[in-house]
Design a protein around this motif. Structure first.
Motif, PDB file in Angstrom:
ATOM      1  N   VAL A  58     -17.135 -44.642 -24.061  1.00  0.00           N
ATOM      2  CA  VAL A  58     -16.501 -44.403 -25.355  1.00  0.00           C
ATOM      3  C   VAL A  58     -15.121 -43.754 -25.219  1.00  0.00           C
ATOM      4  N   CYS A  59     -14.947 -42.982 -24.157  1.00  0.00           N
ATOM      5  CA  CYS A  59     -13.694 -42.234 -23.974  1.00  0.00           C
ATOM      6  C   CYS A  59     -12.494 -43.177 -23.963  1.00  0.00           C
ATOM      7  N   ILE A  60     -11.417 -42.758 -24.624  1.00  0.00           N
ATOM      8  CA  ILE A  60     -10.215 -43.597 -24.641  1.00  0.00           C
ATOM      9  C   ILE A  60      -9.082 -42.942 -23.845  1.00  0.00           C
ATOM     10  N   LEU A  61      -9.439 -41.888 -23.090  1.00  0.00           N
ATOM     11  CA  LEU A  61      -8.459 -41.194 -22.244  1.00  0.00           C
ATOM     12  C   LEU A  61      -7.241 -40.717 -23.043  1.00  0.00           C
ATOM     13  N   CYS A  62      -7.497 -40.199 -24.225  1.00  0.00           N
ATOM     14  CA  CYS A  62      -6.366 -39.772 -25.053  1.00  0.00           C
ATOM     15  C   CYS A  62      -5.783 -38.451 -24.568  1.00  0.00           C
ATOM     16  N   GLY A  63      -6.591 -37.656 -23.846  1.00  0.00           N
ATOM     17  CA  GLY A  63      -6.066 -36.415 -23.287  1.00  0.00           C
ATOM     18  C   GLY A  63      -6.130 -35.215 -24.205  1.00  0.00           C
ATOM     19  N   LEU A  64      -6.717 -35.378 -25.399  1.00  0.00           N
ATOM     20  CA  LEU A  64      -6.801 -34.240 -26.329  1.00  0.00           C
ATOM     21  C   LEU A  64      -7.674 -33.130 -25.762  1.00  0.00           C
ATOM     22  N   CYS A  65      -8.760 -33.522 -25.101  1.00  0.00           N
ATOM     23  CA  CYS A  65      -9.670 -32.510 -24.552  1.00  0.00           C
ATOM     24  C   CYS A  65      -8.934 -31.667 -23.517  1.00  0.00           C
ATOM     25  N   GLN A  66      -8.133 -32.331 -22.707  1.00  0.00           N
ATOM     26  CA  GLN A  66      -7.376 -31.590 -21.690  1.00  0.00           C
ATOM     27  C   GLN A  66      -6.438 -30.586 -22.352  1.00  0.00           C
ATOM     28  N   MET A  67      -5.802 -31.039 -23.456  1.00  0.00           N
ATOM     29  CA  MET A  67      -4.865 -30.158 -24.144  1.00  0.00           C
ATOM     30  C   MET A  67      -5.558 -28.963 -24.777  1.00  0.00           C
ATOM     31  N   ARG A  68      -6.783 -29.167 -25.294  1.00  0.00           N
ATOM     32  CA  ARG A  68      -7.448 -28.104 -26.033  1.00  0.00           C
ATOM     33  C   ARG A  68      -8.384 -27.258 -25.188  1.00  0.00           C
ATOM     34  N   CYS A  69      -8.474 -27.514 -23.917  1.00  0.00           N
ATOM     35  CA  CYS A  69      -9.369 -26.710 -23.072  1.00  0.00           C
ATOM     36  C   CYS A  69      -8.662 -25.406 -22.689  1.00  0.00           C
ATOM     37  N   PRO A  70      -9.224 -24.260 -23.071  1.00  0.00           N
ATOM     38  CA  PRO A  70      -8.521 -23.000 -22.814  1.00  0.00           C
ATOM     39  C   PRO A  70      -8.422 -22.647 -21.330  1.00  0.00           C
ATOM     40  N   THR A  71      -9.296 -23.209 -20.505  1.00  0.00           N
ATOM     41  CA  THR A  71      -9.250 -22.838 -19.090  1.00  0.00           C
ATOM     42  C   THR A  71      -8.627 -23.918 -18.225  1.00  0.00           C
TER      43      THR A  71
ATOM     44  N   ALA B  45     -11.825 -36.097 -15.327  1.00  0.00           N
ATOM     45  CA  ALA B  45     -12.422 -35.181 -14.353  1.00  0.00           C
ATOM     46  C   ALA B  45     -12.594 -33.801 -14.964  1.00  0.00           C
ATOM     47  N   ILE B  46     -13.648 -33.123 -14.544  1.00  0.00           N
ATOM     48  CA  ILE B  46     -13.891 -31.759 -15.023  1.00  0.00           C
ATOM     49  C   ILE B  46     -14.218 -30.873 -13.823  1.00  0.00           C
ATOM     50  N   ARG B  47     -13.682 -29.669 -13.861  1.00  0.00           N
ATOM     51  CA  ARG B  47     -14.047 -28.703 -12.821  1.00  0.00           C
ATOM     52  C   ARG B  47     -15.092 -27.769 -13.426  1.00  0.00           C
ATOM     53  N   PRO B  48     -16.368 -28.019 -13.137  1.00  0.00           N
ATOM     54  CA  PRO B  48     -17.430 -27.279 -13.834  1.00  0.00           C
ATOM     55  C   PRO B  48     -17.383 -25.774 -13.585  1.00  0.00           C
TER      56      PRO B  48
ATOM     57  N   CYS C 291     -13.498 -28.587 -26.366  1.00  0.00           N
ATOM     58  CA  CYS C 291     -13.199 -29.995 -26.092  1.00  0.00           C
ATOM     59  C   CYS C 291     -14.094 -30.898 -26.921  1.00  0.00           C
ATOM     60  N   VAL C 292     -15.380 -30.522 -27.009  1.00  0.00           N
ATOM     61  CA  VAL C 292     -16.333 -31.351 -27.749  1.00  0.00           C
ATOM     62  C   VAL C 292     -15.922 -31.444 -29.223  1.00  0.00           C
ATOM     63  N   ASP C 293     -15.486 -30.296 -29.777  1.00  0.00           N
ATOM     64  CA  ASP C 293     -15.087 -30.284 -31.183  1.00  0.00           C
ATOM     65  C   ASP C 293     -13.825 -31.101 -31.429  1.00  0.00           C
ATOM     66  N   ASN C 294     -12.979 -31.232 -30.412  1.00  0.00           N
ATOM     67  CA  ASN C 294     -11.692 -31.874 -30.626  1.00  0.00           C
ATOM     68  C   ASN C 294     -11.624 -33.323 -30.183  1.00  0.00           C
TER      69      ASN C 294
ATOM     70  N   PRO D 256     -11.659 -37.024 -30.468  1.00  0.00           N
ATOM     71  CA  PRO D 256     -11.582 -37.881 -31.658  1.00  0.00           C
ATOM     72  C   PRO D 256     -12.638 -38.979 -31.645  1.00  0.00           C
ATOM     73  N   LYS D 257     -13.116 -39.359 -30.462  1.00  0.00           N
ATOM     74  CA  LYS D 257     -14.084 -40.464 -30.371  1.00  0.00           C
ATOM     75  C   LYS D 257     -15.510 -39.950 -30.255  1.00  0.00           C
ATOM     76  N   LYS D 258     -15.693 -38.622 -30.273  1.00  0.00           N
ATOM     77  CA  LYS D 258     -17.019 -38.005 -30.087  1.00  0.00           C
ATOM     78  C   LYS D 258     -17.660 -38.486 -28.785  1.00  0.00           C
ATOM     79  N   SER D 259     -16.839 -38.711 -27.780  1.00  0.00           N
ATOM     80  CA  SER D 259     -17.425 -39.163 -26.529  1.00  0.00           C
ATOM     81  C   SER D 259     -17.917 -37.977 -25.707  1.00  0.00           C
ATOM     82  N   LEU D 260     -17.415 -36.782 -26.001  1.00  0.00           N
ATOM     83  CA  LEU D 260     -17.887 -35.594 -25.289  1.00  0.00           C
ATOM     84  C   LEU D 260     -19.088 -35.008 -26.007  1.00  0.00           C
ATOM     85  N   SER D 261     -19.987 -34.423 -25.224  1.00  0.00           N
ATOM     86  CA  SER D 261     -21.117 -33.732 -25.835  1.00  0.00           C
ATOM     87  C   SER D 261     -21.507 -32.580 -24.926  1.00  0.00           C
TER      88      SER D 261
END
Ligand code: SF4
Ligand code: SF4
Lengths: 359, 163
Positions: free
Chosen positions: B44-57, B70-73, B82-85, B87-92
């Motif tokens: 579902v992800c469209i690689l828009c990059g919003l999650c990267q922008m809104r991740c505080p860490t 990619a995520i560094r757990p 990131c989940v809240d932001n 747009p495609k609700k691909s994160l959970s």
């Protein structure tokens, strides 16, 4: 005159996982002077405001301390909301009050357990912490985290807590109240417990006022002061009396905290009954400009949050005055003249949170 | 006899079941909202990059060229921003806590083939649309220029008649 010796207490000490160091000057078994030193867990969280935008800073504020995390997040959000003239919705205020009181409950129950551990009553310690787990379960169900809730945001709450979930907390609260009554009875009536608490660490009302104490430590000496009465969040609409004790010793402080847990239960019940329907978040536009100081009542005492903003997305300054910081002078005062075996009890009596104090 | 009033509770605790969960033999049951770890649905992800922008860490890295997410757990603080932001609700938010490790790894996920094709298709359509729009624009410009030329011509001829 007997010779003096110095015993180091902490920063690693079995009674307290937090790093506070005290140099105890002893004459035989008696402490004649205590010199505290802190600074082992300074993380520079306040200076992060210049590097994280003001909304991301909520996550940082919450992480100042694990136990008062909700209060720290709330104090920060409240200060920023005042600067930006944001009116939080009624429902968000009520939900914030409920969550705040739940964190007060778990903090005070934790403290009761630590106190039992400090005077060596292990089964009481385990039982209080078993009860605390139920509070944490409610918090996890409501917010998704046991101690770091990540539900606060500037402008309200990020997620609503549905009414049926709130209602499902009521029987759990009844259960906690019933089980806690047994433990509270042991704390307040057991002669072994009383022998370790009564008369230990006496500070009169004038002394605590002069030393600038706050929270249950202050109220345990009979001073009627509680910042919740300032009426932030929904505390204005809720009926509660400030709990004080005239014992002025560690027993009085235990009494105040034990009663405050039961009071928190009653506040949560009232809030669940009254919580109005509606939105929990108001839109936030623009960047804050100006300064504000908020005072709130954390479980450990009054905390102050000062925020200064300059109209950009980064704030200029944030400062937190934590309750433990205000209570450390009283700690050194009570330690003077006590016996060495009472030191752990007196240290725990102020409910020290060193992570908060150093940030 | 105030020092015996807790004995009842002590005895009860002695003979009752342990209050703790026998982890790992009994799995822990999480409430529905538990924030354990972040999951991304690569269909579902469209690689828009919003999650990267809104991740505080800064735990998330979106690589649009390489089509990976990619995520560094070990940097993630489970804040759910990131989940809240997305747009495609691909994160959970998954409920199980992050697994421990000896190294601070980065977990990289490739976009699924299906989604890669879909994105390529979208990109192609977008390019076509842009080309069509450009062509239409040029045609319009040309027509306008022609019309203007005609108008000046006509104006010139009327002037001749008058003169
Ligand atoms: S915000 Fe959502 S859609 Fe956008 S890159 Fe992140 S996961 Fe993918
Ligand atoms: S949960 Fe928070 S920290 Fe973790 S990846 Fe998402 S935005 Fe970043």
């Amino acid at each position: 005159m007997s010779s003096r010796s110095v015993i180091p207490f902490g920063p690693q000490h079995p009674v307290l996982p937090e790093p506070i160091h005290l140099d105890l000057v002893l004459e035989d078994e008696k402490v004649v002077e205590a010199v505290p030193s802190i600074g082992f867990v300074h993380r520079g969280l306040e200076s992060l405001v210049t590097k994280k935008d003001f909304k991301e800073m909520v996550y940082v504020a919450e992480r100042i301390c694990g136990i008062c995390s909700f209060g720290h997040g709330f104090g920060y959000c409240d200060a920023v909301e005042h600067i930006m003239d944001i009116e939080v919705t009624e429902r968000a205020n009520y939900l914030r009050t409920i969550l705040f009181e739940m964190s007060r409950m778990h903090s005070h129950i934790l403290w009761l357990g630590l106190m039992a551990d400090a005077f060596g009553f292990e089964s009481l310690f385990m039982d209080t912490w078993r009860i605390r787990e139920k509070v944490l379960d409610m918090l996890e169900a409501a917010t998704g985290g046991r101690v770091i809730f990540s539900i606060l945001d500037v402008g309200g709450l990020r997620r609503d807590i549905p009414d049926d979930m709130l209602k499902s907390f009521l029987p759990v609260l009844d259960e906690i109240e019933k089980e806690l009554a047994i433990d509270v009875k042991a704390f307040l009536n057991d002669s072994a417990v009383k022998s370790r608490l009564c008369g230990v660490g006496f500070l009169s009302a004038e002394q605590v006022e002069k030393l600038g104490c706050c929270g249950p430590f202050l109220r345990g000496s009979g001073v009627k002061r509680d910042s919740r009465k300032l009426g932030y969040a929904a505390y204005d609409d809720i009926d509660f009396e400030i709990i004080t004790s005239d014992d002025c010793d560690t027993y009085g402080r235990t009494f105040v905290r034990a009663q405050e847990i039961l009071q928190s239960i009653s506040i949560i019940r009232q809030a669940i009954e009254k919580v109005p329907a509606g939105e929990v978040m108001v839109p936030v536009k623009g960047f804050p400009k100006g300064e504000h100081m908020t005072r709130i009542e954390q479980p450990r005492g009054e905390a102050c949050y000062y925020v200064k903003a300059n109209g950009t997305k980064f704030l200029e300054r944030m400062r937190v005055r934590t309750p433990t910081f205000a209570n450390i002078p009283a700690l050194t005062e009570t330690l003077q003249g006590c016996s060495l075996s009472d030191v752990p009890i007196l240290v725990v009596a102020i409910d020290p949170c060193i992570s908060c104090t150093e940030r | 006899m105030n020092n015996v009033n807790y004995i009842g509770q002590t005895l009860k605790n002695l003979f009752s079941k342990p209050a703790t969960v026998k982890y790992p033999f009994e799995p822990r049951e999480f409430p529905e909202r538990t924030r354990g770890h972040v999951e991304n649905d690569m269909d579902v992800c469209i690689l828009c990059g919003l999650c990267q922008m809104r991740c505080p860490t800064g735990a998330i890295t979106v690589d649009k060229k390489g089509q990976t997410w990619a995520i560094r757990p070990f940097s993630c603080i489970q804040c759910r921003s990131c989940v809240d932001n997305c747009p495609k609700k691909s994160l959970s938010m998954g409920q199980q806590y992050q697994e421990p490790g000896t190294e601070k790894i980065e977990k990289k996920f490739d976009l699924s083939d299906k989604q890669k094709e879909a994105l390529a298709e979208q990109a192609r359509i977008a390019v076509e649309k842009a080309a069509a729009a450009k062509a239409a624009m040029e045609a319009k410009k040309k027509a306008e220029a022609e019309a203007a030329a005609k108008a000046t011509e006509a104006a010139g001829s009327t002037a001749d008649v008058k003169g």
